[in-house]
Design a protein around this motif. Structure first.
Motif, PDB file in Angstrom:
ATOM      1  N   SER A 278      43.791  52.656  45.174  1.00  0.00           N
ATOM      2  CA  SER A 278      43.258  53.957  44.766  1.00  0.00           C
ATOM      3  C   SER A 278      41.733  53.921  44.683  1.00  0.00           C
ATOM      4  O   SER A 278      41.118  52.869  44.496  1.00  0.00           O
ATOM      5  N   TRP A 279      41.129  55.106  44.789  1.00  0.00           N
ATOM      6  CA  TRP A 279      39.679  55.212  44.665  1.00  0.00           C
ATOM      7  C   TRP A 279      39.222  54.888  43.249  1.00  0.00           C
ATOM      8  O   TRP A 279      38.129  54.357  43.055  1.00  0.00           O
ATOM      9  N   PHE A 280      40.044  55.211  42.265  1.00  0.00           N
ATOM     10  CA  PHE A 280      39.697  54.883  40.884  1.00  0.00           C
ATOM     11  C   PHE A 280      39.451  53.388  40.725  1.00  0.00           C
ATOM     12  O   PHE A 280      38.484  52.961  40.095  1.00  0.00           O
ATOM     13  N   PHE A 281      40.355  52.579  41.274  1.00  0.00           N
ATOM     14  CA  PHE A 281      40.221  51.130  41.150  1.00  0.00           C
ATOM     15  C   PHE A 281      38.992  50.629  41.896  1.00  0.00           C
ATOM     16  O   PHE A 281      38.248  49.784  41.392  1.00  0.00           O
ATOM     17  N   LEU A 282      38.765  51.149  43.108  1.00  0.00           N
ATOM     18  CA  LEU A 282      37.621  50.704  43.906  1.00  0.00           C
ATOM     19  C   LEU A 282      36.306  51.004  43.202  1.00  0.00           C
ATOM     20  O   LEU A 282      35.436  50.123  43.084  1.00  0.00           O
ATOM     21  N   PHE A 283      36.135  52.233  42.726  1.00  0.00           N
ATOM     22  CA  PHE A 283      34.885  52.593  42.071  1.00  0.00           C
ATOM     23  C   PHE A 283      34.718  51.868  40.737  1.00  0.00           C
ATOM     24  O   PHE A 283      33.596  51.539  40.335  1.00  0.00           O
ATOM     25  N   GLN A 284      35.826  51.616  40.037  1.00  0.00           N
ATOM     26  CA  GLN A 284      35.747  50.844  38.794  1.00  0.00           C
ATOM     27  C   GLN A 284      35.280  49.423  39.084  1.00  0.00           C
ATOM     28  O   GLN A 284      34.491  48.846  38.335  1.00  0.00           O
ATOM     29  N   VAL A 286      33.373  48.404  41.678  1.00  0.00           N
ATOM     30  CA  VAL A 286      31.936  48.441  42.011  1.00  0.00           C
ATOM     31  C   VAL A 286      31.103  48.657  40.758  1.00  0.00           C
ATOM     32  O   VAL A 286      30.079  47.991  40.549  1.00  0.00           O
ATOM     33  N   TRP A 287      31.554  49.559  39.918  1.00  0.00           N
ATOM     34  CA  TRP A 287      30.858  49.887  38.664  1.00  0.00           C
ATOM     35  C   TRP A 287      30.714  48.645  37.795  1.00  0.00           C
ATOM     36  O   TRP A 287      29.630  48.347  37.285  1.00  0.00           O
ATOM     37  N   LEU A 429      37.743  39.873  40.933  1.00  0.00           N
ATOM     38  CA  LEU A 429      36.920  40.313  42.057  1.00  0.00           C
ATOM     39  C   LEU A 429      35.458  40.477  41.648  1.00  0.00           C
ATOM     40  O   LEU A 429      34.547  40.163  42.421  1.00  0.00           O
ATOM     41  N   SER A 430      35.238  40.951  40.431  1.00  0.00           N
ATOM     42  CA  SER A 430      33.852  41.075  39.961  1.00  0.00           C
ATOM     43  C   SER A 430      33.220  39.702  39.776  1.00  0.00           C
ATOM     44  O   SER A 430      31.997  39.547  39.891  1.00  0.00           O
ATOM     45  N   ALA A 431      34.051  38.702  39.487  1.00  0.00           N
ATOM     46  CA  ALA A 431      33.530  37.338  39.351  1.00  0.00           C
ATOM     47  C   ALA A 431      33.002  36.820  40.674  1.00  0.00           C
ATOM     48  O   ALA A 431      32.018  36.070  40.719  1.00  0.00           O
ATOM     49  N   THR A 466      26.075  52.561  40.483  1.00  0.00           N
ATOM     50  CA  THR A 466      27.127  52.672  39.467  1.00  0.00           C
ATOM     51  C   THR A 466      27.357  54.114  39.030  1.00  0.00           C
ATOM     52  O   THR A 466      28.406  54.422  38.457  1.00  0.00           O
ATOM     53  N   PHE A 467      26.404  55.001  39.287  1.00  0.00           N
ATOM     54  CA  PHE A 467      26.575  56.406  38.900  1.00  0.00           C
ATOM     55  C   PHE A 467      27.577  57.134  39.801  1.00  0.00           C
ATOM     56  O   PHE A 467      27.992  58.251  39.482  1.00  0.00           O
ATOM     57  N   ILE A 468      27.967  56.505  40.906  1.00  0.00           N
ATOM     58  CA  ILE A 468      28.967  57.119  41.787  1.00  0.00           C
ATOM     59  C   ILE A 468      30.304  57.247  41.063  1.00  0.00           C
ATOM     60  O   ILE A 468      31.019  58.244  41.223  1.00  0.00           O
ATOM     61  N   HIS A 469      30.622  56.251  40.249  1.00  0.00           N
ATOM     62  CA  HIS A 469      31.926  56.238  39.576  1.00  0.00           C
ATOM     63  C   HIS A 469      32.118  57.427  38.627  1.00  0.00           C
ATOM     64  O   HIS A 469      33.104  58.175  38.757  1.00  0.00           O
ATOM     65  N   PRO A 470      31.219  57.640  37.647  1.00  0.00           N
ATOM     66  CA  PRO A 470      31.414  58.814  36.784  1.00  0.00           C
ATOM     67  C   PRO A 470      31.368  60.126  37.546  1.00  0.00           C
ATOM     68  O   PRO A 470      32.055  61.090  37.172  1.00  0.00           O
TER      69      PRO A 470
END
Length: 502
Positions: A278-284, A286-287, A429-431, A466-470
Motif C-alpha cells: 500500500s501507499w500508506f506503508f511506502l510513504f511511512q 520514507v518518512w 527497512l529503515s535500518a 518527508t512532507f509528502i506523507h502527511p
C-alpha cells in the motif's frame, strides 16, 4: 472486567522498564567519555604535527571506531525488528520477552567484563543491548490496548520513555566520575533482569493484549482461567459476538489499491502482503527512514562535532546538556499521542468511522514531526557552538514525536494481527537506509576534510521529502469525505421513504 489496579500497575511498570532500560544505547555519547578514559580503541590515536610544528594527538581514528560501534548497533536494532516482529506475532509476548531478557543480560555482562584490550567486544555487546531494548519496547506498546480511548497517548508515552532512557548512560557517567566503576554499573543493570522476568510472568499476557479489549479479558496470574484471543481481538474460543466481528471489520485500513479493496468487499482483513504494497506503508517507510538517518548521524558524530566546534577543547557540559535533553523525551512524546487521540469522544462526521477519524487526526501529527525534524536539521547544520543547545531541544522533540508517531500510525491504519510484522518490517527497512550514515561520516572525514556542512545541507534538503506523507494522508482523507458526502443524500432518501415524495 480487568482489574484497574493490575492495569495501572502494568502501565507504570512498563513505563519504568522503557525509561530505565529499553533505549539506553542512544545515550552512547555519554558512555564514550568513560570508554575513552579507560583507553578503549586508544591504539587508533596517533601523534600528528600541526601547522605551527606543534605536536598533538589525533584521535579521529578512535572516534571513527566509536561511531562504527553505534552505527552497527543502531542498524541491528532496527534491522532485526522484522524477525522480532514475526516472533512477537507468531509466538506471543512471553517468548519475545524471554529472548529480549537473554540478549540484554548477555550484552550488559559483556560490557561489564570488557577491557581496553578487548575493545572489539563492544561491537557485539552494544548491539545485543540495542536489540534487547527494542524488544522490550515492542512488547510494551500493546499496553495501550488496555486504555481504549487513550491508546495513541500511551503508545507515544512509551516511545518517549524509550528515548529518555538514553539518559541512563549519563547517570553511569556521573557515577563513574564519583568513583563507581563501569563494571559495577553494568553488573547492576544485568541483575535488574530479575525485574523483567517478574513482569513477563505476572503483569503481561502469554500471547497478546487484544484490541478492542473484551470485557472478560484477563492476563498474568489469572491467564489460566481466561479465554483465548488472537492479536486482532477476535476470540479463538468462546462466543464471538457480532460486536466483536464489527470491531474487527473496523480495523481494515483505507487503501486505494484494487487488490486491497477486493478483500474489503469480501469481508476479509487485508493480508500482510496487501498492507506492505500500500501507499500508506511506502510513504511511512520514507518518512521514518529519512528522519531516522538524520538523527542517527547526529548522535553518532556528536562528540567529534563538539570537539571541532570547540577547537579541540572538549567541553563535557555540552554532552551533559544533550543527555539531559534526552530525558525530556518522556514528557514531549505524549503530546503527539494527544494530537492523535483528540477525536476520541467527539462527534464524527456523518458516515465517518472511528478509523477514518483516527487517520484524519494523524495528519497534523505527521506534519508537526516533519517540521520539527526540518528545524532540527537546519540548526545542526549551523557551526555555532552555543546554538547546539537549541539543536538538542529540537532533536529530542523531533525524535520523541518520530518513533511514537510511527508506532501509533501503524496501529491505526493496519490490522492488529499484522502490527508486529509491519512494525518490524518498517524498522528493518529503515535500518538499511540508516547505514548511509557511515558513508556520510567517511565523506566528511575524507573529501570535506572534517567539515560536515555540505552533508548537513544535503540531509536537510532530503528531509523536505518527508512532507509528502502527511500531504498524501490529507488528500486521502478528503477523498473519503467527498465520497461520504456524495453517498449520504442517497441514504437519507432511502430512510425517508414515502415522506420524500409527499
Amino acid at each position: 472486567m480487568l482489574g484497574h489496579g493490575r492495569r495501572w500497575l502494568t502501565l507504570v511498570s512498563g513505563l519504568v522498564e522503557c525509561l530505565c532500560f529499553a533505549g539506553v544505547v542512544f545515550g552512547w555519547a555519554s558512555l564514550v567519555f568513560i570508554l575513552k578514559t579507560d583507553g578503549y580503541f586508544s591504539d587508533f590515536c596517533l601523534n600528528t604535527t600541526g601547522a605551527n610544528s606543534t605536536v598533538f594527538t589525533d584521535c579521529s581514528g578512535q572516534d571513527e571506531e566509536f561511531s562504527l560501534v553505534f552505527t552497527i548497533a543502531s542498524f541491528l536494532n532496527n534491522f532485526l525488528m522484522l524477525a522480532n516482529g514475526f516472533l512477537f506475532d507468531r509466538f506471543g509476548t512471553m517468548a519475545a520477552r524471554i529472548l529480549a531478557i537473554s540478549l540484554y543480560t548477555t550484552g550488559t555482562v559483556m560490557v561489564a567484563f570488557s577491557t581496553a584490550v578487548m575493545s572489539w567486544l563492544l561491537f557485539l555487546a552494544v548491539s545485543l543491548i540495542a536489540v534487547g531494548g527494542m524488544l522490550f519496547l515492542i512488547t510494551n506498546i500493546q499496553v495501550g490496548n488496555l486504555f481504549g480511548s487513550h491508546r495513541s497517548t500511551i503508545i507515544t508515552l512509551y516511545n518517549g520513555a524509550f528515548d529518555s532512557s538514553s539518559a541512563v548512560f549519563l547517570i553511569i557517567k556521573v557515577l563513574y566520575e564519583n568513583g563507581i566503576s563501569l563494571r559495577s554499573s553494568f553488573l547492576f543493570m544485568a541483575a535488574c533482569s530479575v525485574i523483567h522476568l517478574l513482569r513477563t510472568f505476572l503483569l503481561l499476557p502469554k500471547t497478546h493484549i487484544p484490541y478492542p479489549l473484551p470485557e472478560d479479558y484477563t492476563y498474568g496470574l489469572n491467564c489460566g482461567t481466561s479465554k483465548s484471543y488472537n492479536v486482532g481481538g477476535v476470540r479463538r474460543s468462546g462466543d464471538a459476538g457480532s460486536k466483536q466481528s464489527d470491531a474487527q471489520h473496523d480495523s481494515i485500513p483505507f487503501q486505494p489499491e484494487d487488490k486491497l479493496q477486493s478483500q474489503i468487499s469480501e469481508g476479509k482483513d487485508p493480508s500482510f502482503s496487501c498492507c506492505v504494497q500500500s501507499w500508506f506503508f511506502l510513504f511511512q517507510l520514507v518518512w521514518l527512514s529519512l528522519m531516522q538517518l538524520r538523527h542517527y548521524l547526529f548522535i553518532g558524530t556528536l562528540n567529534p562535532m563538539l570537539t571541532r566546534l570547540s577547537d579541540r577543547d572538549p567541553r563535557p557540559r555540552y554532552t551533559n546538556a544533550f543527555a539531559v535533553a534526552q530525558m525530556c523525551g518522556v514528557f514531549c512524546a505524549p503530546w503527539n499521542g494527544l494530537i492523535m487521540d483528540r477525536n476520541k469522544g467527539k462527534q464524527r462526521a456523518p458516515g465517518e468511522t472511528e478509523k477514518e477519524a483516527d487517520l484524519r487526526s494523524s495528519v497534523l501529527s505527521l506534519f508537526i514531526t516533519s517540521l520539527l525534524c526540518l528545524l532540527f536539521s537546519m540548526c545542526a547544520s549551523i557551526p555555532v557552538l552555543p546554538l547546539q543547545y537549541l539543536t538538542f531541544t529540537l532533536q529530542v522533540l523531533s525524535r520523541s514525536f518520530l518513533y511514537g508517531g510511527n508506532a501509533a500510525f501503524i496501529s491505526i491504519v493496519f490490522p492488529a494481527q499484522h502490527f508486529g510484522k509491519l512494525y518490524g518490517l518498517v524498522m528493518s527497512l529503515s535500518a538499511v537506509v540508516s547505514l548511509l550514515q557511515y558513508p556520510c561520516i567517511a565523506l566528511v572525514k575524507g573529501p570535506f576534510h572534517g567539515d560536515p556542512l555540505y552533508v548537513d545541507i544535503g540531509l536537510t534538503l532530503f528531509s523536505l521529502l518527508t512532507f509528502i506523507h502527511p500531504l498524501y494522508v490529507l488528500l486521502h482523507c478528503r477523498s473519503r469525505a467527498t465520497q461520504r458526502d456524495a453517498d449520504i443524500p442517497l441514504d437519507e432518501l432511502k430512510l425517508k421513504g414515502p415522506e420524500t415524495t409527499s
